[in-house]
Write an enzyme that holds these catalytic residues in place. Structure first.
Site, mmCIF file in Angstrom:
data_model
loop_
_atom_site.group_PDB
_atom_site.id
_atom_site.type_symbol
_atom_site.label_atom_id
_atom_site.label_comp_id
_atom_site.label_asym_id
_atom_site.label_seq_id
_atom_site.Cartn_x
_atom_site.Cartn_y
_atom_site.Cartn_z
ATOM 1 N N GLU A 231 0.794 -1.227 0.000
ATOM 2 C CA GLU A 231 0.000 0.000 0.000
ATOM 3 C C GLU A 231 0.830 1.282 0.000
ATOM 4 O O GLU A 231 0.296 2.362 -0.192
ATOM 5 C CB GLU A 231 -1.024 -0.003 1.141
ATOM 6 C CG GLU A 231 -0.461 0.029 2.548
ATOM 7 C CD GLU A 231 -0.367 -1.360 3.157
ATOM 8 O OE1 GLU A 231 -0.231 -2.351 2.404
ATOM 9 O OE2 GLU A 231 -0.409 -1.458 4.399
ATOM 10 N N ASN A 232 2.150 1.160 0.200
ATOM 11 C CA ASN A 232 2.975 2.362 0.064
ATOM 12 C C ASN A 232 3.245 2.714 -1.399
ATOM 13 O O ASN A 232 3.923 3.696 -1.670
ATOM 14 C CB ASN A 232 4.297 2.196 0.838
ATOM 15 C CG ASN A 232 5.053 0.951 0.461
ATOM 16 O OD1 ASN A 232 4.471 -0.115 0.281
ATOM 17 N ND2 ASN A 232 6.355 1.067 0.328
#
Lengths: 242, 217
Positions: free
Chosen positions: B46-47
């Site tokens: 998710e980064n």
């Protein structure tokens, strides 16, 4: 007349981080700071922000650095009044100040934080999201039920200053990020009154293929070539060569 | 009873060819080790990455290439990078097929608590609330009981929620509970080796139904 490269914009380029922040800082302002953990943080500008001794800052950043590195430096010097973040687990000094009531924290779900910043930069006043519905995040927020789903209203976020880090930049302020060091940097660049970018490599306008630019120069008012990058790794994980 | 590795292997059976998947920190991360060779699974971090590869070889670590747990990782031939806003747009927008994550408590109505314990330092929810609110299917992997032996699959979560009515499947070291949709009750569908329905009943306070005949492993 079509402007030529020869008369392209050099006004954005500053000699160093301290001069790039000149005139932008005062006590109590809100600063967005790019990065995820220590990946893609504006190392030079954070140092200059610390050395400016500006106080009572509200910092919008996904994380709070670690002790002595990144935003951890500004926590140590007590320059931060409030953090707006999604996760601050790696910072002992943060924990100490928070438990002592010296530091305020507003936790946002990471995607809500990113979208609030995106909205702030895009002129969107607020938006409805499912994220956080039915949790403490929803407390005090307007909500709507659409097709049986509850959505909560989240507001756009803006800042006085954004400090961001890119891999390469040109003299027009066009930026290109590298790998997962992109993270919050491009959205934050859009959402502040003044965005100051630092890059590992500063090149003349015209060096980039316009198709490859991630952040168009309109979002970047000031720009420096960074120096002495440490690019610290928080969790060094490797696999053996078989 | 399943070990951590066996738990991860069981969770990996929920992956389907072509899936885009987000794995949480802890046991869920181990699930990547059990992807079948004939399956094309794209892992999302998710980064800001799709196509997350394994840890790099020593000497090839790159500070600009980390996962959401801040660990150094590597790329694959089909990897792509994007901003946090784009990452959570694909999560919130329902483009990720499956999320596997850990939990402190799961309630019989599908509520999930995994981000804070009152009285302890709050670290923050990170991307967990966004993932459970947006990903199409949410599978929770956790130990069946807490360290003090108390049930973690309960009538109602006592800890602050990460999401309300978001869990589709619960895999513990003792059993698997599933439900076809979020209006249904959880059904006990599998038992770990050596585990009986009586043991599950004794260690679970949540209401669930029994699948008959029970799959035996």
């Amino acid at each position: 007349m079509i402007p030529s490269v020869a008369i392209s914009n050099q006004r954005k380029v500053f000699p160093d981080a301290t001069s790039a922040l000149q005139g932008l800082l005062s006590d109590g302002i809100t600063v967005m700071s790019g990065g995820f953990g220590l990946c893609g943080i504006p190392e030079n500008l954070l140092l200059a922000l610390r050395d400016s001794s500006v106080k009572n800052l509200t910092i919008i950043s996904n994380n709070a650095g670690i002790d002595d590195v990144g935003l951890g430096m500004l926590l140590k010097t007590r320059q931060v009044k409030k953090m707006i973040s999604s996760y601050v687990g790696e910072n002992k000094e943060f924990e100490r100040q928070y438990l002592a009531g010296e530091l305020q924290i507003e936790f946002n779900p990471q995607g809500t934080l990113a979208e609030r910043i995106r909205a702030g930069g895009a002129g969107i006043y607020g938006f409805y999201t499912r994220t956080g519905a039915g949790t403490s995040v929803a407390e005090g927020k307007e909500s709507r039920i659409v097709n049986g789903q509850t959505y909560i209203l989240e507001m756009g976020l803006t800042a006085d200053v954004a400090i961001v880090k890119a891999w390469r930049g040109d003299t027009e302020g066009n930026l290109i990020y590298r790998k997962t060091a992109r993270n919050f940097n491009p959205v934050m660049a859009t959402a502040a009154r003044v965005t100051v970018a630092e890059v590992e490599e500063l090149v003349p306008a015209g060096s980039f293929d316009p198709d490859h630019i991630h952040t168009p120069g309109i979002y970047v008012q000031r720009l420096i070539q960074g120096t002495h990058y440490t690019k610290q790794i928080e969790q060094r994980t490797v696999r053996p060569r078989s | 009873m399943w070990s951590r590795e066996q738990l991860a292997a069981r969770a990996a059976k929920e992956l389907q060819d072509g899936f885009y998947v987000n794995l949480g920190i802890g046991i869920p991360t181990l699930v990547a080790n059990y992807i079948e060779h004939d399956q094309h699974i794209v892992l999302q971090s998710e980064n800001g990455m799709l196509g997350m590869g394994p840890f790099p070889y020593a000497g090839e670590e790159d500070a600009d290439l980390i996962n959401a747990g801040k660990q150094t990782i590597s790329t694959l031939p089909y990897s792509s990078f994007f901003s946090s806003a784009d990452s959570f747009a694909m999560i919130r927008g329902g483009h990720i097929d499956l999320s596997i994550l850990g939990a402190m408590e799961v309630a019989e109505n599908g509520d999930l608590a995994n981000w804070m314990v009152p009285g302890k330092m709050i670290k923050g929810m990170g991307g967990a609330m966004d993932l459970v609110a947006g990903v199409k299917r949410v599978v929770v992997v956790m130990e069946h009981v807490a360290k003090d032996g108390s049930a973690k699959f309960k009538p109602k979560c006592l800890l602050p929620l990460t999401g309300a009515n978001v869990v589709d499947m619960l895999i513990t070291d003792l059993a698997v509970f599933s439900r076809p949709d979020r209006n249904s009750k959880f059904e006990l569908i599998e038992l770990a080796p050596g585990v009986t329905v009586e043991e599950i009943n004794a260690k679970t306070t949540a209401a669930f139904t029994l699948k008959a005949p029970m799959a035996s492993i």
